[in-house]
Design an enzyme around this catalytic site. Structure first.
Site: not given
Ligand code: NDP
Length: 298
Positions: A54, A98, A121
């Site tokens: 990422k 994460q 997200d």
């Protein structure tokens, strides 16, 4: 019949190139780069690989990447304090924590701490509510990537029968919301669904997000249907192999003989997830900085 292969790798590369163009224009208008912060707690090897990837792709697209790596025994309060700092940092447009988090942390509480305007997200309950009510907000990256591939392949999805196998908050449920927003007739199947094969046979669009290698058989697929395989499963290594093969939730060889179009694993949905994350971060940057972005630009 042999299905058209939906090339997510190529689609994602094209999307990233577009993101890089818009990121450069954003930097000129806003006088700063769009910024994405990724928070990793602990040393889960798969999470480390994702976070590295990422960060690399964020920088390659001309955006600023902020990585926060915290030890596995970090107190939840300390993680919440990091999120609060990122919420208040004007250089940070998107925040991604994460998952999974270590077991002593409450994932829902941590996600709830992210400012919904930076929730790239799309897991915050505000983002979920916005998605289901048709308001502007952030959509989880993997299902958004799937809908992009589907629209590219089929054009309008209106009126099509879609079956989503899996009802997770990360993939199945948001996928169903997106298909509904495209005016599909949506069925969500899961582990308690009776006669799954028969349910899948009705579908013009099948999205498999189960986590069971090659579970969906070719005989379940309606001829000509479009099959999106979200699953990523590693098989045990065959003799002479050091690592097992990656396969999806769909028996690719069988399904490709019946379907109209299908995503391969790897190289289908997988590459879309990070590309959409970057897209979401850049959209967040435009909104946070009050810089206009043409409708449908990204
Ligand atoms: P979850 O484990 O959270 O959810 C799996 C879903 O599958 C559940 O809803 C479960 O039903 C359902 N299920 C399990 N067994 C069956 C069965 N026999 N028949 C029908 N349904 C079943 O997984 P995720 O949604 O997080 O991920 C799904 C897959 O997608 C995984 O392989 C994962 O690796 C992959 N993935 C890929 C991504 C990418 O970037 N390409 C990103 C995210 C995930 P129930 O709710 O009843 O238990």
């Amino acid at each position: 019949m042999s299905a058209a292969v939906i090339d997510g790798k190529e689609f994602a590369a094209t999307l990233r190139a577009r993101i890089a163009d818009y990121a450069a224009t954003f930097e000129q208008s806003a006088g700063r780069k769009a910024g994405l912060a990724v928070v990793l707690v602990g040393e889960d090897p798969a999470s480390q690989v994702y976070v590295k990837s990422k960060g690399k792709q964020t920088v390659e697209c001309g955006m600023a990447s902020f990585e926060h790596k915290l030890p596995a025994d970090t107190a939840e309060a300390d993680l919440l304090a990091v999120i609060e700092r990122l919420n208040n940092d004007p250089a940070v447009d998107g925040i991604l924590v994460q998952l999974p988090l270590p077991p002593h942390m409450d994932e829902q509480k941590v996600i709830a701490a992210i400012n919904p305007d930076k929730d790239v997200d799309g897991f915050h309950t505000t983002s979920v509510g916005r998605l289901w009510t048709g308001l502007e907000g952030f959509v989880p990256c993997t299902p958004y990537g799937c809908i992009m591939l589907l629209k590219d392949q089929l054009g309008s999805l209106s009126g099509l029968d879609a079956v989503v196998i899996g009802r997770s908050n990360i993939v199945g449920k948001p996928m169903a919301a997106l298909l509904l927003a495209e005016s599909c007739t949506v069925t969500i199947a899961h582990s308690r669904t009776r006669d799954l094969a028969e349910v899948v046979r009705r579908a013009d669009i099948v999205v498999a997000a189960v986590g069971r290698p090659e579970m969906v058989k070719g005989s379940w697929i309606k001829p000509g249907a479009t099959v999106i395989d979200v699953g990523i499963n590693r098989l045990p290594p065959a003799e002479g192999e050091s690592k097992g093969r990656l396969v999806g939730d769909v028996d690719y060889a069988e399904a490709a003989a019946v379907a109209g179009a299908i995503t391969p694993v790897p190289g289908g949905v997988g590459p879309m997830t990070i590309a959409v994350l970057l897209r979401n971060a850049l959209v967040a940057a435009h909104r946070n900085a009050g810089v206009a972005l043409a409708d449908g630009a990204l």
